[in-house]
Design an enzyme around this catalytic site. Structure first.
Site, PDB file in Angstrom:
ATOM      1  CB  SER A 167      -0.960  -0.029   1.191  1.00 57.54           C
ATOM      2  OG  SER A 167      -1.874   1.040   1.134  1.00 57.54           O
ATOM      3  CG  ASP A 182      -3.754   3.891  -1.271  1.00 58.40           C
ATOM      4  OD1 ASP A 182      -4.264   3.622  -2.379  1.00 58.40           O
ATOM      5  OD2 ASP A 182      -3.956   3.218  -0.244  1.00 58.40           O
ATOM      6  CG  ASP A 216      -6.684   0.128  -1.192  1.00 57.18           C
ATOM      7  OD1 ASP A 216      -5.923   1.106  -1.069  1.00 57.18           O
ATOM      8  OD2 ASP A 216      -6.740  -0.791  -0.340  1.00 57.18           O
TER       9      ASP A 216
END
Length: 454
Positions: free
Chosen positions: A99, A243, A247
């Site tokens: 992420s 990001d 998501d």
């Protein structure tokens, strides 16, 4: 390598530094364990743009295939694109990403068929146990017949599915600046936006898992400064920031002002309720703004309050049949997207709402942004339980003040509220406060911080 999985197996995913904490040999064991625990005949995998992602993803696929499982690799993708594949193929899935973490990190987000979450209580603990056993004793016995590994690019299908859920064909032309942060938004946005009445101004669309321009975490104000400046320079209608695994989506208005994720939750909730005849349950976690349940009720819906964390949101979505859910962290969950989170779909809703009327975004979201919030304030403490008890003692028994312990401690009065909850992984207490005006919010915030840090 010696496996110290306590460092990398978190509550909801796997995450750690490569190769210090884990490597491809361990990823192969995770693939075998995932195959065993899900009991699936086939799975789907995808990965982000980090340098270590392709190798880790391929090793995971080899481990699963050795257990007789057929693997569909969708390759480079956003996390919500992996959820799409898990949903539409009805297969368990594994996404290789860390992420917004720095470049040396990588991880695995796993789900069961239909994008159902895998966490400590839903398979991750069993997966960890198997990997630990095999890391010490050697690889598991292979199946009699090795599974196949095939490639299937889902980007066009994913984009078409999202566009089928939000009609943007009749909106007025909009100019939108998108900061992909060198993450997967640079891969998905051009295809999703194809054919829409949008002028796209791309920023940092080059896929680069070393994040040369800024961290791919738009919740940190420092990481949207470039976007805010570019929106003003371009005279754009809005800006979007994604990001690293795309998501989550963060929005700035035409003046470059950040739009609260709570306001986006309320806006999308009103649209989803309208799409469902003014009925439906909307999930919000307990630190989203009071605006969210107010807007939900005003539009005929039923608000449902949950703990912070995507596993709680997804579980409550499934339990209640909710049509939409939102979090303060800019995660947005849709029933029409297998209860999974997709920032891209939330972004399309914002574009449709803005393009369906003549005013600026700042005016549109003002009706959904009714209170003043502190944002999340973290404090390092030696005794989380002791500080929480001190806060409870300070407010308990005061007339007109209610306390609840759903997630940490929430204290609410007629015109303000705050929540203090402990971090699961660090010696921190996290404070969120909100009030009807800035002076009241500041007073409550400072009173609570004095107790936390006293």
């Amino acid at each position: 390598m010696a496996a110290d999985l306590s460092q990398i197996v978190k509550a909801y995913d796997v995450r750690g530094v490569v190769p210090d904490h884990w490597d491809e040999s361990l990823a192969e064991l995770f693939g075998a364990a995932f195959a065993r625990v899900t009991g699936a005949h086939a799975i789907v995998t995808g990965h982000d743009m980090r340098p270590s992602s392709p190798g880790l993803s391929q090793a995971f696929a080899r481990g699963a295939a050795a257990q007789g499982v057929d693997v569909t690799e969708i390759g480079l993708c956003s996390t919500d694109q992996l959820y799409y594949a898990s949903g539409v193929f009805d297969l368990p899935g594994a996404m290789f990403t860390a992420s917004h973490n720095p470049a040396q990190y990588n991880g695995i987000k796993m789900c069961r068929a239909g994008a159902a979450p895998v966490g400590q209580d839903t398979g991750l603990a069993e997966i960890r146990q198997l990997v630990e056993k095999w890391a010490d004793s050697g690889a598991p016995e292979p199946a009699e017949k090795t599974g196949t590994i095939t490639r299937h690019d889902t980007l066009e299908e994913y984009a078409a599915y999202l566009r089928s859920l939000v009609d943007l064909t009749a909106i007025r032309p909009l100019k939108v600046v998108v900061d992909a942060g060198n993450g997967m938004g640079g891969h998905t946005v051009p295809t999703v936006f194809t054919g829409l009445p949008l002028t796209l101004v791309p920023m940092y669309f080059e896929l680069d898992g070393t994040f040369p321009n800024h961290e791919a975490n738009p919740l940190d104000p420092a990481n949207i400064v470039d976007l805010q400046k570019r929106v003003r320079e371009e005279g754009a209608d809005l800006g979007l920031a994604f990001d690293g695994d795309a998501d989550r989506c963060f929005v700035v208005d035409e003046r470059g002002g950040p739009v609260s994720p709570s306001a986006i939750t309320a806006l999308v909730a009103s649209r989803e309720l309208a799409r469902n005849g003014g009925e439906g349950t909307i999930i919000h976690n307990l630190i989203t703004s009071w605006s969210v349940p107010e807007v939900v009720r005003e539009n005929g819906g039923t608000p449902a309050r949950t703990r912070v964390g995507h596993s709680f949101i997804k579980a409550e979505m499934a339990r209640t049949g909710a049509i939409f859910g939102g979090e303060h962290s800019a995660h947005y969950y849709f029933k029409d997207f297998w209860n999974a989170d997709t920032g891209m779909l939330a972004a399309l809703h914002v574009l449709a709402a803005l393009g369906g009327q003549d005013g600026p975004l700042s005016g549109l979201v003002a009706q959904y942004d009714r209170y003043t919030g502190s944002g999340e304030i973290n404090s390092t403490v030696g005794d989380q339980a002791g500080r929480l008890a001190a806060i409870r003692t300070a407010y308990e028994g005061i007339e007109g003040i209610e306390l609840d312990g759903l997630d940490g401690l929430t204290v609410a009065a007629a015109d303000w509220w705050f929540n203090v909850r402990p971090s699961n992984t660090e010696p921190l207490l996290r404070l969120n406060a909100e009030a009807r005006d800035e002076p009241t919010m500041a007073k409550v915030r400072d009173e609570v911080l004095a107790i936390i840090r006293g």
